[in-house]
Design a protein around this motif. Structure first.
Motif, PDB file in Angstrom:
ATOM      1  N   LYS A 254       0.857  -1.191   0.000  1.00  0.00           N
ATOM      2  CA  LYS A 254       0.000   0.000   0.000  1.00  0.00           C
ATOM      3  C   LYS A 254       0.882   1.226   0.000  1.00  0.00           C
ATOM      4  O   LYS A 254       1.998   1.205   0.525  1.00  0.00           O
ATOM      5  CB  LYS A 254      -0.889  -0.002   1.243  1.00  0.00           C
ATOM      6  CG  LYS A 254      -1.878  -1.164   1.235  1.00  0.00           C
ATOM      7  CD  LYS A 254      -2.744  -1.178   2.489  1.00  0.00           C
ATOM      8  CE  LYS A 254      -3.715  -2.360   2.414  1.00  0.00           C
ATOM      9  NZ  LYS A 254      -4.418  -2.573   3.673  1.00  0.00           N
TER      10      LYS A 254
ATOM     11  N   GLN B  44      -5.935   2.288   0.494  1.00  0.00           N
ATOM     12  CA  GLN B  44      -6.711   1.048   0.361  1.00  0.00           C
ATOM     13  C   GLN B  44      -6.163   0.140  -0.751  1.00  0.00           C
ATOM     14  O   GLN B  44      -6.033  -1.056  -0.577  1.00  0.00           O
ATOM     15  CB  GLN B  44      -8.180   1.374   0.039  1.00  0.00           C
ATOM     16  CG  GLN B  44      -9.061   1.389   1.279  1.00  0.00           C
ATOM     17  CD  GLN B  44      -8.618   2.467   2.265  1.00  0.00           C
ATOM     18  OE1 GLN B  44      -8.500   3.627   1.906  1.00  0.00           O
ATOM     19  NE2 GLN B  44      -8.343   2.071   3.508  1.00  0.00           N
ATOM     20  N   THR B  45      -5.845   0.735  -1.927  1.00  0.00           N
ATOM     21  CA  THR B  45      -5.497  -0.071  -3.102  1.00  0.00           C
ATOM     22  C   THR B  45      -4.233  -0.879  -2.837  1.00  0.00           C
ATOM     23  O   THR B  45      -3.275  -0.381  -2.247  1.00  0.00           O
ATOM     24  CB  THR B  45      -5.248   0.860  -4.313  1.00  0.00           C
ATOM     25  OG1 THR B  45      -6.285   1.813  -4.331  1.00  0.00           O
ATOM     26  CG2 THR B  45      -5.190   0.086  -5.601  1.00  0.00           C
ATOM     27  N   LEU B  46      -4.243  -2.129  -3.320  1.00  0.00           N
ATOM     28  CA  LEU B  46      -3.040  -2.963  -3.230  1.00  0.00           C
ATOM     29  C   LEU B  46      -2.277  -2.863  -4.549  1.00  0.00           C
ATOM     30  O   LEU B  46      -2.862  -3.011  -5.618  1.00  0.00           O
ATOM     31  CB  LEU B  46      -3.420  -4.425  -2.968  1.00  0.00           C
ATOM     32  CG  LEU B  46      -3.990  -4.701  -1.583  1.00  0.00           C
ATOM     33  CD1 LEU B  46      -4.361  -6.164  -1.453  1.00  0.00           C
ATOM     34  CD2 LEU B  46      -2.987  -4.324  -0.497  1.00  0.00           C
TER      35      LEU B  46
END
Length: 1622
Positions: free
Chosen positions: A1468, A1475-1477
């Motif tokens: 992250k 939030q986004t991986l």
């Protein structure tokens, strides 16, 4: 005695003369050492006294001489007796001593400068040469096992230890057991030494005892050398106690080396040796892994950190001792950097240097012009020079004018004044009236003609010169052209052309000797005008009628003759001398030299120009002097000839150069019968050379006993423009000689005069050149800038105002104004008068009593870091360094080249054939130290070339400007070279200090937003919903897609495989593929008894079998692992990688073909790997028709579909897990981007083993239904045009290839486009040609490909690239729609600071980068700071992170550490979007918003990949990409085929493949160093020249630099040459 036991003084005179000539020939390099020995033995044979030979034991009992052992230091340098004895012994014959360039003061200075270095026991690494390359003497066969890679010096010590039968053990020789240690220590390769000990092991026994070592210690001493105490004279026994036995020493070093290595672990074989493959052509490209380094470790532990211990000492490297030596020498304190430090500003590299407050400044008052005595008027002086000749010709016809000598030094003919007059008149008449047909006159008064006469024919020249004066045509004397390759010949042609010369006068003999064409015509020389040749021998001249008389006007200002002059840069200009200047100059010389009618003059100088012409041709005739001309050829054969001529003719005047004094001294062996008492003036024409003082002194020393008067030596200063500037008048016998100036070198380098009292080592002793010429006015002005008068203690250029001087450079008004019309100004810039002065090009000052001192020439001036150094001074220092046996004296060139904003000093010398590699290296390193100690200037490069290879001037000197050009063009072909950029480049920008990050990523992001910069991110278009819901279900897994196609469209051909002839070898329809997959699945469950989820290795050549096996594995529920099969011709290098992947993946079974199965079990394979432990091998060639009980369906799409293994460019083996969901997503993404559906056809020519290549070859067709035409890349080796003709035959619109395929076509077919056209190849159908790669797009290659094949219809917009990485196999791919890929130019300086600044095309330091294709649907990328993990603005370079449904699931590693994988695949951002991986690609790049529009109307964001993060080099605090340095290096010389760079302990190492001949190898070293310094501001530490094909390249065409680095450090490259830059 050394001379074969003969007493030389007892020999007959003629034998002594012959010996003297031999010595001279040897010293000048006209005879080899071998020839010299042969001739000498032959001469002495009748006189040798045969003495009984002593038994060998006796000598050894005497205490050794102080110099016979290298382990003892020298005696105290103050011991002058020792020095005398030493110089007497070494130089007894004088055969190697050149007093022209030497004085005892100077030799002492050099000794002292070198002694300063003796305390530092640093061993400089000697360059490594492949033995085959430059062997100058046959290498004796060695009995001991030479398994160590020992260098020459060791082998020679060993050789001696075995050859000489010694009853007493000599402490200097290794005992037999040191062999064993040596063998352990060296690496077991045949390459010459990269792993030797310190090069201090001198060769005690290769030097005869009579030649003592120099007085200072050499700098290369063994690390274990005991100190020498001068008080005691140790006996041999003591010596033995003092020094540990050599075996112990070597053992100690061996121990040290052995402990610095890590024992290899059981499973890690040494890296396969790439280079063992036949190198000339680049062998098969193989993926090589380093010792079982499997990707799975954290980013933090980069390779380098694994390889070094805490203190940075290499551990696992087997690094050669040489590199360690180099590092040690570079750690020495440098000379304090000059205050001229350049600050590293983003905009400008170079800042104006700040002046050093300690620089000495001139403090005297302003100089005033110096006036010569008035030019007296003598009643009988002629009104013109021709009038003088007419007078003597008619009144003193029998009086001798000129005597010429033949080659043996005997008089050949004497020309009288009567003959000279009558022949000159005949020639004048012929020139004006008899050259053309009767009516036309070819030559008119005022025309110019070339005079081409050899140095041995002064009579013909004299007639021709005066014939021209009488005909009033203007002669231009030039040298006889001998070949097209003559040094500077082109420039002479330019001079003749610019003067409008169409006619050349020459003698019959000379004409016969000129080079001819096969037709018999004279060769047209390069750059020369068309010339008509006129022979001036008497028999061809016409006698004029009685009434014809030549017109002799009073001397006026029209040109009388033009003298050529070669300037510093090699250009040739013509100095025009008017008739009145010629006459006035003769009058001034007559007055200054007090010439009398009927004097005799011996002239050794060139009579065509300068002093030889002014005295021997012009002034001599004016005063009816008898000139005896001694040609250069006679001087070479009989150096004493001029002294004998003075004696025989009782000559009053002799005109010589320092060289002639030196030669006469060398040949002088008790010439009792010569007398120089008649000499009133011995005019030394190069007396202005600062080192002439020692020649004059030494000559006087020898010849004073022969009647030479000290006051007769008259040095003078001249230049072509100002003619004679000053000459010392002959003194009154008994009066003291003029004093000498002893100046400080340091002061001189700053242009000021400081008397040197403190450090006599850096002093320059200069003699005066007498007073200004009669009738002349002289000023000293600053050499640069406006001609401001110097102060009294300042060195400046001498300028002259006189009627006797040149008038102009013919045809060059601009240059003329700057040189011939100079008006000096005072300190306020106000002109001091109206009268113009001429620049003489000489640097000097006015001493006491208005004596003129010259300290150098502007031409020889080297301006380094704002200080002036004189080339002649540097030559003299170099020649005062022992051992003299290394180079030829007088064959040495010193010049400067501009590299990185400053001049750098280069010395090139000719090496004697007998000099060993080690002698040369010793000499070179001593020269470095001497010049550094005396002149305080670092040498940039010192090169030794083979004898007789430097370009020569006509009279034997070295042509410096041509030598410099050869050096810069890489045509010098040195046999030894030493570069010292680390020492002398002191103006590099300061290294960038990494600032502690006080600012968090959040602040950076806010800062970017405030500054109006976008966050650097880009998104592909939406994957969107699939139109047909039915397809979704069928396509969740690729196996289902295949089954569905086999049912609904059974006979649709999915794959077509071609062979080299372009013939279809096999095809696969949907149903065929399905059935073959079923057979393989059945075999796996029955034969291999494989359980679901187990890994199966696929080992197939590129083809349809591979595809069937892949789907067979999926049907059986196993995980396929696709592996490139081993290369049958290169199992040793390729099989270990296969074995490693099988071991790492824990494969339960191998699917392969019959032939490969045989290979795996063969004897050859057993040599590289353990063949008994292979897992089950199933050959899939003829399987029974069986169906599996059921086709496996994975429970979830997150299950692993296959493993993708690949070897990265850093040699890291990395396997990634690709899930079923990722497979579907990537296929869908490619289908959308390239608009693939079942009616389409694509051609694929790339390796199908990993990454996007495998996806396109095996997966995409089954998913999208399009037909794939498969072309195995190895088939192109048999038929280059296969790929292009397939595109034409099938009318393919979209094709995919690799860079290696594109390179093959570009290199192999680029010149054959016409032939391809004739065969009907037409690429106009191709809409997109995508290169599949995991690197920065190769712009130059893509452009070349597009340009070359444009002629056969290839659209310039077709070629584009894709980009994938380990974490995501396809990030970008240029599709069929969307904007064309764009190119930007970025500033390289900013890029090194991780900043992106766009510049215009063609801007300096700009780097073109091409977009890496369009971002695929469903993919998001963002640019992140690799350290803070925060997002970056679009003006920054950062790591590319990617988020996409087809990211890989993680590394498949033997460690299985989940945390590490999570770090790479599910990271992250530290701020912004937590939030986004994301997955970290490991590549650096940037995003730029372009003006182009996407299909949806948005502006297009382009992703630019710059390079792999693992490969970047951190140097001087900046980030460099190897490819940029490599591109620069490849441009440096035509013979560089390919190059690669890597770093080793902060040293930059450049490896270049040499495609030319091996003699070019050493030319590359300075050129590579220059280009990297100029373009990247980096100093190269080591340059390695290797054969073509040595740099390992993997299957994707990428260089494996880490592998190369390991091979280099393990001594496995067998380099042609390794240079260690100091």
């Amino acid at each position: 005695m050394a001379d074969h036991g003969v007493d030389l003084s007892a020999l007959p005179k003629e034998v002594r003369d012959q010996l003297a000539e031999l010595d001279l020939e040897l010293s000048e390099g006209d005879i080899t050492q071998k020839g010299y020995e042969k001739k000498k033995i032959k001469l002495l044979a009748p006189y040798i006294i045969h003495t009984p030979v002593e038994p060998p034991g006796q000598n050894d009992r005497q205490p050794p001489a102080p110099s016979s052992s290298s382990s003892q230091g020298p005696p105290p340098s103050g011991s002058s007796r020792y020095r005398e004895r030493r110089s007497r012994k070494t130089h007894r014959s004088g055969g190697t001593r050149d007093d022209r360039y030497r004085s005892d003061i100077h030799s002492e200075a050099v000794q002292a400068a070198l002694a300063k270095h003796k305390e530092e026991k640093m061993a400089l690494p000697m360059p490594t040469k492949r033995r085959s390359t430059y062997v100058q003497s046959p290498i004796e066969t060695r009995t001991p096992p030479d398994s160590s890679s020992g260098s020459e010096d060791e082998t020679s010590v060993r050789r001696h230890s075995l050859v000489l039968p010694l009853p007493v053990i000599n402490p200097n020789q290794p005992s037999p057991d040191s062999w064993i240690n040596r063998t352990v220590q060296g690496s077991s390769t045949s390459s010459s030494a990269s792993s030797t000990l310190s090069h201090g092991e001198a060769k005690p026994h290769s030097q005869p005892k009579s030649q003592p070592q120099p007085q200072y210690k050499p700098q290369y001493q063994p690390l274990y050398q005991p100190h020498y105490q001068p008080q005691q004279q140790p006996q041999p026994q003591h010596q033995l106690q003092h020094q540990p036995p050599p075996s112990a020493q070597t053992a100690a070093v061996t121990d040290m080396l052995a402990h610095s290595r890590i024992a290899p672990s059981e499973n890690s074989a040494p890296p396969p040796d790439v280079t063992a493959v036949a190198p000339p052509s680049r062998g098969p490209r193989v993926d090589l892994t380093n010792n079982a380094v499997v990707r799975g470790m954290s980013r933090g532990q980069s390779r380098s950190s694994m390889m070094e211990t805490a203190d940075g000492v290499p551990v696992n490297s087997r690094v050669s001792t040489k590199i360690q030596q180099l590092l040690n020498t570079l750690k020495r304190p440098k000379r304090p950097p000059l205050s001229e430090f350049f600050t590293d500003d983003a905009e400008e590299i170079v800042e104006v240097p700040k002046p050093d407050p300690n620089t000495p400044k001139p403090e005297g008052r302003q100089t005033i012009p110096v006036k010569g005595e008035p030019l007296g008027v003598v009643s009988n002086w002629p009104p013109a020079l021709q009038a003088a000749l007419a007078r003597w010709g008619s009144t003193q016809g029998k009086s001798p004018a000129l005597t010429a000598l033949d080659i043996t030094g005997k008089p050949l003919y004497t020309l009288t004044y009567g003959k000279l007059w009558s022949r000159s008149v005949k020639l004048a008449y012929t020139l004006l009236n008899k050259l053309g047909t009767k009516n036309e006159q070819i030559l008119k008064p005022g025309d110019k003609v070339a005079l081409v006469y050899p140095n041995s024919d002064p009579g013909m020249f004299l007639v021709a010169f005066y014939g021209c004066l009488l005909a009033e045509v203007i002669p231009i004397p030039i040298e006889v052209p001998l070949s097209r390759k003559d040094a500077g010949i082109c420039q002479v042609g330019f001079l003749l052309g610019s003067c409008g010369v169409g006619l050349a006068l020459t003698s019959e003999i000379c004409l016969k000797g000129l080079p001819k064409m096969p037709t018999g015509e004279i060769l047209q020389f390069k750059g020369w005008p068309r010339l008509k040749w006129v022979v001036t021998d008497s028999k061809y001249l016409t006698k004029p009628s009685k009434e014809w008389q030549p017109h002799i006007p009073t001397a006026n200002t029209e040109p009388a003759y033009i003298e050529y002059k070669a300037s510093k840069d090699g250009t040739v200009v013509g100095v025009a001398v008017s008739k009145v200047a010629m006459l006035t100059h003769c009058q001034a010389l007559t007055q200054a030299c007090n010439y009398c009618e009927g004097d005799s003059l011996v002239n050794v100088l060139d009579f065509k120009k300068d002093m030889g012409l002014w005295h021997g041709v012009l002034t001599a005739v004016m005063n009816r002097i008898h000139t005896i001309s001694v040609p250069y050829a006679v001087m070479k054969a009989c150096p004493l000839s001029w002294v004998q001529r003075v004696h025989i003719h009782k000559a009053r005047i002799a005109l010589v150069k320092c060289r002639d004094l030196h030669w006469a001294m060398m040949a002088h062996r008790d010439q009792r019968d010569t007398s120089l008492a008649s000499l009133r003036m011995l005019i030394v024409s190069d007396g202005a050379n600062p080192w002439s003082v020692s020649s004059c002194d030494a000559f006087l020393n020898v010849f004073q006993s022969h009647g030479l008067k000290p006051e007769a030596i008259c040095p003078c200063a001249t230049s072509p423009e100002a003619m004679t500037v000053a000459i010392r008048r002959p003194g009154v016998p008994g009066t003291p000689l003029p004093a000498r100036a002893i100046l400080s070198m340091g002061g001189l380098s700053h242009g000021v005069i400081r008397v040197n009292t403190v450090d006599k080592n850096s002093a320059l002793t200069v003699q005066d050149v007498g007073h200004v010429m009669p009738g002349a006015l002289m000023c000293i002005v600053r050499p640069d800038g406006p001609p401001q008068l110097c102060k009294t203690d300042e060195i400046g250029e001498i300028i002259i105002n006189s009627r006797a001087g040149g008038n102009m450079y013919y045809g060059l008004p601009g240059l003329t104004k700057n040189t011939f019309e100079v008006i000096p100004v005072n300190a306020n810039g106000v002109p001091i008068g109206e009268i113009p002065f001429v620049r003489s090009g000489l640097l000097g000052f006015v001493g006491p009593g208005s004596l003129i001192f010259v300290v150098g020439k502007i031409e020889g001036l080297l301006m380094v870091s704002g200080r002036r150094h004189n080339a002649d001074d540097l030559v003299a220092t170099a020649l005062a360094v022992e051992p003299v046996k290394t180079v030829y004296r007088g064959r040495i060139a010193v010049f400067s080249v501009t590299v990185f904003y400053d001049e750098r000093v280069v010395i090139v010398a000719e090496q004697r054939p007998g000099a060993s590699e080690e002698d040369s290296f010793q000499w070179m390193s001593r020269v470095l130290q001497a010049i550094d100690g005396i002149h305080q200037v670092g040498l940039y490069c010192l090169a030794l070339v083979p004898a007789n290879t430097l370009p020569k001037t006509p009279l034997g000197g070295i042509h410096t400007s041509d030598t410099k050009q050869f050096f810069l063009d890489g045509n010098l072909h040195p046999c030894n070279i030493l570069m010292c950029p680390h020492t002398c480049v002191t103006n590099l920008p300061k290294p960038r200090q990494k600032q502690p990050v006080g600012v968090g990523p959040a602040s950076v992001m806010v800062g970017n937003l405030v500054a109006g910069k976008r966050i650097a991110q880009a998104v592909g278009r939406d994957l969107g919903m699939i139109e047909d819901q039915d397809l979704v279900r069928k396509h969740q897994y690729l196996t289902e897609a295949l089954q569905w196609r086999a049912q609904t469209d059974a006979d649709h051909v999915l794959f077509v495989l071609l062979n080299a002839k372009g013939v279809t070898v096999s095809t696969a329809t949907c149903v065929q593929l399905h059935k073959r997959a079923e057979k393989i699945a059945a075999a796996l469950t029955e034969k291999g008894s494989i359980n679901t989820g187990e890994n199966v290795v696929l080992l197939y050549p590129p083809g349809i079998d591979l595809i069937a096996a892949f789907y067979g594995c999926l049907y059986a529920g196993c995980v396929p692992v696709n592996v490139r099969p081993p290369h049958p011709q290169n199992l040793a290098a390729t099989l270990p990688t296969v074995r490693m992947i099988i071991d790492v993946s824990k494969a339960a079974c191998i699917l392969t073909t019959q032939s490969l199965m045989r290979t795996l079990r063969s004897k050859e394979a057993a040599a590289s790997v353990d063949i008994k432990t292979w897992p089950t091998i199933i050959d899939t060639d003829d399987l029974p028709r069986r169906r599996p009980p059921q086709i496996y369906k994975p429970p979830t799409a997150e299950m692993i579909a296959y493993l993708d293994f690949s070897v990265s460019t850093t040699g890291m083996l990395t396997g990634v897990k690709i899930s079923h969901a990722a497979v579907s997503a990537i296929c869908r993404s490619i289908k959308l981007q390239c608009e693939l559906y079942s009616s389409r056809q694509i051609a694929i020519c790339l390796d199908p083993y990993c990454g996007l290549g495998f996806v396109l070859w095996c997966l995409a067709s089954v998913y999208s239904g399009h037909q794939s035409v498969l072309i195995p890349p190895f088939e192109l080796e048999n038929c280059l045009s296969l790929w292009l003709s397939t595109l034409t035959q099938y009318r393919i619109r979209d094709t995919f290839c690799s860079y290696s395929v594109m390179e093959l076509c570009t290199k192999g077919l680029g010149t054959q486009t016409e032939l391809l056209k004739a065969r009907g190849v037409n690429l106009s159908c191709v809409r997109s040609c995508v290169v599949i790669a995991e690197e920065r797009p190769r712009l130059a290659l893509s452009h070349s490909f597009s340009k070359l094949f444009k002629d056969i219809g290839l659209s310039s917009r077709a070629v584009s690239t894709a980009f994938g990485s380990r974490v995501n196999l396809a990030v970008c791919l240029q599709g069929t729609t969307g904007p064309d890929p764009c190119t930007v130019y970025v500033d390289m300086k900013s890029l090194r600071h991780d900043r992106v600044r766009l510049v215009e095309r063609g801007a300096p330091q700009s780097l073109p980068l091409m977009e890496s294709g369009k971002i695929l649907p469903g993919v998001r990328v963002i640019i992140v700071n690799p350290e803070t993990k925060g997002p970056l603005g679009d003006s920054h370079l950062g790591e590319i992170w990617v988020n996409s449904p087809h990211n890989a699931s993680g590394y498949y590693s033997i460690y299985g550490e989940e945390s590490l994988q999570a770090n790479h695949f599910n990271t992250k951002l530290s701020f912004g979007d937590p939030q986004t991986l994301w997955a970290m690609t490991g590549y650096l790049g940037f995003v730029k918003r372009t003006e182009l529009l996407e299909a949806n109307g948005d502006r297009h964001d382009a992703l630019f990949v710059v390079g792999s993060l693992d490969e970047t080099l951190e140097l001087r605090g900046l980030r460099y990409h190897p490819i940029d340095i490599e591109i620069s290096v490849s441009r440096a010389h035509r013979s560089i085929a390919e190059s690669a760079v890597f770093t080793w302990t902060n040293l930059l190492v450049v490896v270049s493949e040499l495609c030319g001949s091996e003699q070019d190898a050493l030319d590359l070293v300075p050129l590579i160093t220059n280009v990297v310094l100029e373009e990247h501001h980096l100093i190269v530490g080591v340059v390695v020249i290797v054969d073509p094909g040595v740099i390992p390249i993997n299957s994707r065409g990428e260089k494996q630099r880490m592998h190369l680095r390991d091979s280099f450090l393990a001594d496995q490259l067998d380099p042609i040459y390794v240079a260690y830059n100091m």
